[in-house]
Design a protein around this motif. Structure first.
Motif, PDB file in Angstrom:
ATOM      1  N   GLY A   1    -104.320  25.544 -32.966  1.00 29.21           N
ATOM      2  CA  GLY A   1    -104.762  26.934 -33.039  1.00 29.21           C
ATOM      3  C   GLY A   1    -104.440  27.739 -31.799  1.00 29.21           C
ATOM      4  N   VAL A   2    -104.469  27.093 -30.643  1.00 31.25           N
ATOM      5  CA  VAL A   2    -104.198  27.810 -29.390  1.00 31.25           C
ATOM      6  C   VAL A   2    -102.704  27.938 -29.123  1.00 31.25           C
ATOM      7  CG1 VAL A   2    -106.379  27.131 -28.357  1.00 31.25           C
ATOM      8  CG2 VAL A   2    -104.359  25.676 -28.049  1.00 31.25           C
ATOM      9  N   SER A   3    -101.888  27.298 -29.947  1.00 30.41           N
ATOM     10  CA  SER A   3    -100.443  27.293 -29.722  1.00 30.41           C
ATOM     11  C   SER A   3     -99.808  28.550 -30.302  1.00 30.41           C
ATOM     12  CB  SER A   3     -99.818  26.056 -30.364  1.00 30.41           C
ATOM     13  OG  SER A   3     -98.412  26.120 -30.311  1.00 30.41           O
ATOM     14  N   GLU A   4     -98.785  29.019 -29.642  1.00 33.55           N
ATOM     15  CA  GLU A   4     -98.023  30.172 -30.118  1.00 33.55           C
ATOM     16  C   GLU A   4     -96.552  29.822 -30.139  1.00 33.55           C
ATOM     17  OE1 GLU A   4     -98.974  33.004 -31.320  1.00 33.55           O
ATOM     18  OE2 GLU A   4    -101.129  32.783 -30.943  1.00 33.55           O
ATOM     19  N   SER A   5     -95.863  30.284 -31.188  1.00 32.42           N
ATOM     20  CA  SER A   5     -94.417  30.121 -31.232  1.00 32.42           C
ATOM     21  C   SER A   5     -93.759  31.154 -30.330  1.00 32.42           C
ATOM     22  CB  SER A   5     -93.895  30.280 -32.661  1.00 32.42           C
ATOM     23  OG  SER A   5     -94.260  29.180 -33.456  1.00 32.42           O
ATOM     24  N   SER A   6     -92.565  30.836 -29.863  1.00 33.62           N
ATOM     25  CA  SER A   6     -91.803  31.782 -29.055  1.00 33.62           C
ATOM     26  C   SER A   6     -91.412  32.989 -29.900  1.00 33.62           C
ATOM     27  CB  SER A   6     -90.546  31.095 -28.514  1.00 33.62           C
ATOM     28  OG  SER A   6     -89.624  32.039 -28.025  1.00 33.62           O
ATOM     29  N   LYS A   7     -91.179  34.115 -29.240  1.00 37.48           N
ATOM     30  CA  LYS A   7     -90.740  35.303 -29.969  1.00 37.48           C
ATOM     31  C   LYS A   7     -89.279  35.198 -30.395  1.00 37.48           C
ATOM     32  CE  LYS A   7     -89.443  37.817 -25.742  1.00 37.48           C
ATOM     33  NZ  LYS A   7     -89.659  39.030 -24.937  1.00 37.48           N
ATOM     34  N   THR A   8     -88.585  34.180 -29.901  1.00 36.78           N
ATOM     35  CA  THR A   8     -87.170  34.000 -30.222  1.00 36.78           C
ATOM     36  C   THR A   8     -87.002  33.023 -31.369  1.00 36.78           C
ATOM     37  OG1 THR A   8     -86.526  34.421 -27.928  1.00 36.78           O
ATOM     38  CG2 THR A   8     -84.907  33.319 -29.330  1.00 36.78           C
ATOM     39  N   ASP A   9     -86.310  33.467 -32.415  1.00 39.65           N
ATOM     40  CA  ASP A   9     -85.969  32.590 -33.531  1.00 39.65           C
ATOM     41  C   ASP A   9     -84.638  31.914 -33.254  1.00 39.65           C
ATOM     42  OD1 ASP A   9     -88.128  33.468 -35.387  1.00 39.65           O
ATOM     43  OD2 ASP A   9     -87.078  35.381 -35.229  1.00 39.65           O
ATOM     44  N   TRP A  10     -84.548  30.638 -33.612  1.00 36.84           N
ATOM     45  CA  TRP A  10     -83.299  29.900 -33.523  1.00 36.84           C
ATOM     46  C   TRP A  10     -82.826  29.599 -34.938  1.00 36.84           C
ATOM     47  CZ3 TRP A  10     -80.819  28.878 -28.941  1.00 36.84           C
ATOM     48  CH2 TRP A  10     -81.562  29.119 -27.773  1.00 36.84           C
ATOM     49  N   ILE A  11     -81.573  29.908 -35.208  1.00 33.60           N
ATOM     50  CA  ILE A  11     -80.996  29.649 -36.532  1.00 33.60           C
ATOM     51  C   ILE A  11     -79.775  28.756 -36.364  1.00 33.60           C
ATOM     52  CG2 ILE A  11     -80.040  30.641 -38.635  1.00 33.60           C
ATOM     53  CD1 ILE A  11     -81.929  32.973 -36.424  1.00 33.60           C
ATOM     54  N   PHE A  12     -79.686  27.729 -37.202  1.00 31.20           N
ATOM     55  CA  PHE A  12     -78.533  26.827 -37.217  1.00 31.20           C
ATOM     56  C   PHE A  12     -78.023  26.739 -38.648  1.00 31.20           C
ATOM     57  CE2 PHE A  12     -81.196  25.620 -33.671  1.00 31.20           C
ATOM     58  CZ  PHE A  12     -80.279  25.487 -32.635  1.00 31.20           C
ATOM     59  N   MET A  13     -76.710  26.859 -38.791  1.00 34.17           N
ATOM     60  CA  MET A  13     -76.145  26.932 -40.133  1.00 34.17           C
ATOM     61  C   MET A  13     -74.754  26.306 -40.135  1.00 34.17           C
ATOM     62  SD  MET A  13     -76.034  30.326 -42.574  1.00 34.17           S
ATOM     63  CE  MET A  13     -75.333  31.355 -41.280  1.00 34.17           C
ATOM     64  N   GLY A  14     -74.437  25.587 -41.217  1.00 30.84           N
ATOM     65  CA  GLY A  14     -73.112  24.994 -41.306  1.00 30.84           C
ATOM     66  C   GLY A  14     -72.948  24.150 -42.553  1.00 30.84           C
ATOM     67  N   VAL A  15     -71.739  23.639 -42.728  1.00 36.03           N
ATOM     68  CA  VAL A  15     -71.376  22.916 -43.957  1.00 36.03           C
ATOM     69  C   VAL A  15     -71.470  21.410 -43.735  1.00 36.03           C
ATOM     70  CG1 VAL A  15     -69.852  24.788 -44.671  1.00 36.03           C
ATOM     71  CG2 VAL A  15     -68.912  22.881 -43.343  1.00 36.03           C
ATOM     72  N   PRO A  16     -71.537  20.644 -44.830  1.00 34.02           N
ATOM     73  CA  PRO A  16     -71.624  19.179 -44.713  1.00 34.02           C
ATOM     74  C   PRO A  16     -70.474  18.592 -43.903  1.00 34.02           C
ATOM     75  CG  PRO A  16     -72.132  19.875 -46.948  1.00 34.02           C
ATOM     76  CD  PRO A  16     -71.643  21.102 -46.230  1.00 34.02           C
ATOM     77  N   GLY A  17     -70.814  17.546 -43.163  1.00 34.09           N
ATOM     78  CA  GLY A  17     -69.816  16.855 -42.350  1.00 34.09           C
ATOM     79  C   GLY A  17     -69.755  17.338 -40.919  1.00 34.09           C
ATOM     80  N   TYR A  18     -70.384  18.474 -40.653  1.00 33.91           N
ATOM     81  CA  TYR A  18     -70.388  19.015 -39.299  1.00 33.91           C
ATOM     82  C   TYR A  18     -71.802  19.037 -38.755  1.00 33.91           C
ATOM     83  CZ  TYR A  18     -65.612  20.483 -38.269  1.00 33.91           C
ATOM     84  OH  TYR A  18     -64.293  20.499 -37.935  1.00 33.91           O
TER      85      TYR A  18
END
Length: 345
Positions: free
Chosen positions: A251-268
């Motif tokens: 409950g006391v924890s907060e996520s960072s204001k920065t979102d991280w996105i990772f995206m790619g195709v199979p095999g990589y």
């Protein structure tokens, strides 16, 4: 010395010799101002000083020119910090400037961070023989067993109430970061981009691909996997319409204001590496599936198992402290992998 200067020096030497023949005392000689100034050693010193002064002036001018050029280069390239941050700092507004969070124009090679990082406390992997997968965990148990212990864990069915799985796809992000989008412009100024093994230079390059190329259906399609951090408030608001803070975080924890996105195709995926971020992080598998590989840092090899692997499926969230675990990923299956995550304190 010029020929004229040599002649003058020789004349005064002769005059000094004649005066000594008249048995003038040293004190009397020293009171002869012209002899005092032009006495042999002083003449040499004076001549040397004139020559040195000219050389020194040239060297000083050269150094000043280089410093001006460097200053202009620093200002133009905004390295190592932005001009706004530099100006704020200079005009005594340093309390509003987080110098440590300013992004460098040149990223340090991984090997530099690896040899300079502090040693890891090897209790992170004592007794760990596999990566746990748990379901319906409470915030208290999560905090006690995983949140700050450094032990990785996968939480099942963790995105059940999110709309992201039905919304996030390549086209969604392409529209969010179109060429005229303020989000994309802000990205180019402030955020990070990880091209991994691709030829992309920035996020704009990624979204120049057609959907056919992105989904590996075009004749010119090439395998790809990338990651980026979003630090644009407008884009963040849109993203967070489709996901919430993971229910199991304390409950006391907060996520960072920065979102991280990772995206790619199979095999990589991402090669084995260690991060240099502030806190542990969570990453939610929105679409596709991904294999994670964990290895302890070298100083813990004698105390810990050498390698752990776990597959994260859609709807699951993996939590790990990537600052202490070497880790890599590989996209599996037949679908594009899309992951969104954040750090938490």
């Amino acid at each position: 010395m010029t020929e004229k200067e040599v002649d003058i020096e020789e004349s005064f030497r002769k005059l000094q010799f004649k005066l000594k023949k008249f048995k003038l005392s040293t004190k009397q000689l020293s009171e002869v101002k012209s002899l005092h100034l032009l006495d042999g050693p002083n003449v040499i010193t004076s001549s040397f000083f004139r020559i040195f002064s000219k050389r020194y002036l040239f060297i000083a001018s050269a150094i000043a020119t280089v410093l001006v050029a460097v200053a202009i280069g620093v200002w133009k390239s905004e390295w190592p910090i932005s001009n706004k941050a530099l100006a704020d700092f200079y005009f005594d507004e340093w309390w509003d400037v987080d110098i440590d969070s300013e992004l460098c124009a040149i990223e340090m090679p991984d090997v530099v961070y690896e040899v300079t990082r502090p040693p890891t406390d090897c209790t992170i992997c004592h007794g760990v023989t596999n990566i746990d997968k748990v379901n319906k965990i409470t915030a208290d148990i999560f905090e006690q067993k995983y949140a700050y212990t450094g032990r990785p864990v996968v939480i099942l069915n963790a995105t059940d109430n999110w709309t992201a799985p039905g919304v996030f796809n390549f086209q969604f992000f392409k529209e969010l970061y179109n060429e005229d989008s303020p989000a994309l412009e802000n990205f180019e100024d402030n955020c990070q981009f990880f091209p991994y093994k691709t030829n992309f230079h920035n996020l704009s390059d990624v979204f120049k691909m057609s959907s056919e190329e992105a989904y590996m259906k075009g004749s010119n399609s090439k395998p790809w996997y990338i990651g980026w951090s979003n630090c644009d408030a407008a884009a963040a608001n849109i993203l967070r319409e489709h996901y919430q803070k993971p229910y199991f975080l304390p409950g006391v924890s907060e996520s960072s204001k920065t979102d991280w996105i990772f995206m790619g195709v199979p095999g990589y995926g991402a090669p084995i590496h260690i991060d240099n971020v502030g806190n542990p992080s969570w990453q939610a598998q929105i679409t596709g599936e991904k294999k994670w590989i964990f290895e302890p840092p070298p100083e813990c090899y004698l105390e810990c198992a050498r390698r752990f692997e776990v597959i994260v499926n859609p709807g699951e969230i993996i939590v790990a402290d990537t600052n202490v675990w070497f880790h890599g990923t590989e996209v599996l299956g037949n679908e594009i992998s899309i992951v969104i995550g954040s750090e938490f304190d």
